[in-house]
Design a protein around this motif. Structure first.
Motif, PDB file in Angstrom:
ATOM      1  N   ALA A 152      -7.015  -7.738   1.947  1.00  0.00           N
ATOM      2  CA  ALA A 152      -5.603  -8.008   1.619  1.00  0.00           C
ATOM      3  C   ALA A 152      -5.509  -8.362   0.141  1.00  0.00           C
ATOM      4  O   ALA A 152      -6.431  -8.956  -0.419  1.00  0.00           O
ATOM      5  N   LYS A 153      -4.406  -7.982  -0.482  1.00  0.00           N
ATOM      6  CA  LYS A 153      -4.232  -8.347  -1.895  1.00  0.00           C
ATOM      7  C   LYS A 153      -3.494  -9.681  -1.916  1.00  0.00           C
ATOM      8  O   LYS A 153      -2.278  -9.747  -2.022  1.00  0.00           O
ATOM      9  N   THR A 154      -4.275 -10.732  -1.769  1.00  0.00           N
ATOM     10  CA  THR A 154      -3.712 -12.073  -1.680  1.00  0.00           C
ATOM     11  C   THR A 154      -4.373 -12.964  -2.723  1.00  0.00           C
ATOM     12  O   THR A 154      -5.567 -12.817  -3.007  1.00  0.00           O
ATOM     13  N   GLU A 174     -20.256  -4.341  -3.017  1.00  0.00           N
ATOM     14  CA  GLU A 174     -18.909  -4.363  -2.442  1.00  0.00           C
ATOM     15  C   GLU A 174     -17.874  -3.817  -3.430  1.00  0.00           C
ATOM     16  O   GLU A 174     -17.398  -2.709  -3.300  1.00  0.00           O
ATOM     17  N   GLU A 175     -17.531  -4.609  -4.432  1.00  0.00           N
ATOM     18  CA  GLU A 175     -16.596  -4.144  -5.470  1.00  0.00           C
ATOM     19  C   GLU A 175     -16.781  -4.997  -6.718  1.00  0.00           C
ATOM     20  O   GLU A 175     -17.563  -5.952  -6.721  1.00  0.00           O
ATOM     21  N   VAL A 176     -16.056  -4.633  -7.764  1.00  0.00           N
ATOM     22  CA  VAL A 176     -16.246  -5.281  -9.062  1.00  0.00           C
ATOM     23  C   VAL A 176     -14.945  -5.912  -9.510  1.00  0.00           C
ATOM     24  O   VAL A 176     -13.963  -5.183  -9.673  1.00  0.00           O
ATOM     25  N   GLY A 177     -14.899  -7.209  -9.721  1.00  0.00           N
ATOM     26  CA  GLY A 177     -13.709  -7.846 -10.298  1.00  0.00           C
ATOM     27  C   GLY A 177     -12.430  -7.299  -9.694  1.00  0.00           C
ATOM     28  O   GLY A 177     -12.123  -7.561  -8.530  1.00  0.00           O
ATOM     29  N   THR A 178     -11.695  -6.513 -10.457  1.00  0.00           N
ATOM     30  CA  THR A 178     -10.471  -5.907  -9.930  1.00  0.00           C
ATOM     31  C   THR A 178     -10.610  -4.381  -9.829  1.00  0.00           C
ATOM     32  O   THR A 178      -9.658  -3.645 -10.088  1.00  0.00           O
ATOM     33  N   PRO A 196      -8.722  -1.710  -0.454  1.00  0.00           N
ATOM     34  CA  PRO A 196      -8.621  -0.246  -0.429  1.00  0.00           C
ATOM     35  C   PRO A 196      -7.825   0.243  -1.644  1.00  0.00           C
ATOM     36  O   PRO A 196      -6.607   0.312  -1.608  1.00  0.00           O
ATOM     37  N   GLY A 197      -8.524   0.533  -2.714  1.00  0.00           N
ATOM     38  CA  GLY A 197      -7.873   0.876  -3.980  1.00  0.00           C
ATOM     39  C   GLY A 197      -7.149   2.214  -3.925  1.00  0.00           C
ATOM     40  O   GLY A 197      -7.635   3.174  -3.324  1.00  0.00           O
ATOM     41  N   VAL A 198      -5.997   2.266  -4.580  1.00  0.00           N
ATOM     42  CA  VAL A 198      -5.254   3.524  -4.683  1.00  0.00           C
ATOM     43  C   VAL A 198      -6.043   4.479  -5.586  1.00  0.00           C
ATOM     44  O   VAL A 198      -6.154   5.678  -5.311  1.00  0.00           O
ATOM     45  N   THR A 199      -6.631   3.939  -6.655  1.00  0.00           N
ATOM     46  CA  THR A 199      -7.425   4.781  -7.565  1.00  0.00           C
ATOM     47  C   THR A 199      -8.686   5.281  -6.842  1.00  0.00           C
ATOM     48  O   THR A 199      -9.103   6.424  -7.037  1.00  0.00           O
ATOM     49  N   ARG A 200      -9.275   4.427  -6.001  1.00  0.00           N
ATOM     50  CA  ARG A 200     -10.442   4.840  -5.199  1.00  0.00           C
ATOM     51  C   ARG A 200     -10.103   6.074  -4.373  1.00  0.00           C
ATOM     52  O   ARG A 200     -10.833   7.058  -4.350  1.00  0.00           O
ATOM     53  N   ASP A 201      -8.952   6.023  -3.707  1.00  0.00           N
ATOM     54  CA  ASP A 201      -8.536   7.151  -2.871  1.00  0.00           C
ATOM     55  C   ASP A 201      -8.282   8.396  -3.729  1.00  0.00           C
ATOM     56  O   ASP A 201      -8.596   9.517  -3.325  1.00  0.00           O
TER      57      ASP A 201
END
Ligand code: PLP
Length: 357
Positions: free
Chosen positions: A196-198, A232-236, A258-263
């Motif tokens: 979640a983007k929280t 997992e992932e990096v910062g933002t 789930p990044g939009v840029t990733r998709d």
């Protein structure tokens, strides 16, 4: 959805940065903001655009105590033909609703979110910087405003959108980043709020990022909470590796955003017939690959930088370079393609661009 608009009087308009002035990120905010209130039993109402300014909140507002909050981040671009464009805003709107469901906040129909975005960006279109690579950053946010100190989902909520001009991320060309693999702290575990983007996820990340910066690193790479072995992932940003010619990224297992840029990267890679795998990636595989050359590139993907090449990873006190610290071919290809589509220089075959008429 009906939106009432109160325009900022001419003498109260905010100072716009001059052309050529260094914008950076998140330093300037445009003249107006969108607001909408929610009350349980009544639903969403009172959609309005008003001059940008402080919010009035009770000190007991639940968001201030228990962090019931979500947000989004996207950009509006001025295309080459002068059109104002949003990039896949429907994806951000859908993600906002998934974040809302996880944090017990009310969802907003995607169409209403898009209507609000368009109305606000249209009104403040003069704030979109004209320099190549610069854009208007858009920050939709939802907070629990109910006054009260019980730990429970709030019955009153505020949704707002603010926007502001941001500079080109790569004003001086690509600069591969030095990444510290985080061994002490964790960002999120499966079953937690990582996808979640929280705000809480970002608050939890501050200390690791601060410590890494203090010793000269740009970002941290988070490892999974269970084994402390998988990237997992990096910062933002989401993280990609090019391993033996295959583009590999960690799967959406619940603990990463789930990044939009990733998709976008995955969609383009599949079209370009590049072998793609969404699978767990062990940090050992990354380090060995960097050392023996089977890892030819690594890059982060996210709205702010689009693509951010990784120059090195440091783990256990040892730093290994990726691609001799330079920018890889594929990183550059994704960057050019995605920004080309965003700025209207490359045909938008996927209908990713939403024009704000
Ligand atoms: C934790 C985290 N991961 C990944 C991303 C990349 O997501 P997007 O490509 O949608 O910007 C972001 C940025 O929003 C982020 O904050």
């Amino acid at each position: 959805m009906q939106i009432t608009v109160t325009q900022a009087p001419e003498n109260q308009k905010r100072r716009k940065p001059k052309s050529g002035e260094k914008l950076g990120f998140g330093n300037y905010f445009s003249d107006h903001m969108f607001l909408m209130d929610y009350a349980s039993g009544k639903g969403w109402g009172n959609a309005r655009i008003v001059p940008y300014g402080p919010l009035s909140l009770a000190p007991s507002a639940m968001v201030l105590h228990y962090g019931q909050e979500i947000f989004e981040g996207m950009k509006a671009y001025l295309a080459r033909d002068g059109a104002v464009c949003l990039f896949r805003p429907d994806r951000n709107a859908e993600r906002l609703n998934r974040s809302a469901a996880r944090m017990c906040l009310p969802e907003i129909p995607v169409e209403d979110q898009l209507t609000a975005l368009r109305a606000l960006v249209r009104l403040d279109r003069e704030w979109i910087p004209r320099e190549k690579g610069a854009s208007l950053y858009i920050r939709p946010t939802m907070i629990a405003t109910e006054a009260g100190l019980g730990v429970r989902p709030a019955a009153e909520v505020l949704f707002f959108i603010i926007t502001g001009p941001v500079g080109a991320y790569y004003a001086r060309g690509f600069e591969p980043v030095r990444i510290l693999v985080e061994e002490t702290y964790l960002r999120a575990a499966r079953g937690g709020t990582g996808e979640a983007k929280t705000g809480a996820n970002y608050a939890a990340s501050l200390l690791a990022a601060k410590n890494a910066k203090a010793i000269g690193f740009d970002q941290v790479l988070w490892l999974d909470a269970e084994h402390r072995r998988f990237a997992e992932e990096v910062g933002t940003m989401n993280i990609f590796f090019v391993l033996r010619g295959e583009l590999v990224t960690p799967p959406l297992s619940g603990s990463i955003l789930p990044g939009v840029t990733r998709d976008t990267v995955l969609t383009l890679a599949r079209e370009w017939k590049i072998p793609v795998a969404e699978r767990p990636v062990e940090i050992d595989e990354v380090l060995k690959g960097a050392a023996d050359g089977t890892l030819s590139e690594a890059f982060g993907s996210g709205t702010a930088a689009v693509i951010s090449p990784v120059g090195s990873f440091s783990y256990g006190g040892k730093e290994v370079q990726v691609n001799r610290g330079g920018t890889g071919e594929l990183s550059l290809r994704f960057y050019r393609e995605i920004t080309g589509i965003q700025y209207g220089e490359i045909e938008d075959r996927h209908r990713w661009i939403h024009r704000v008429e």
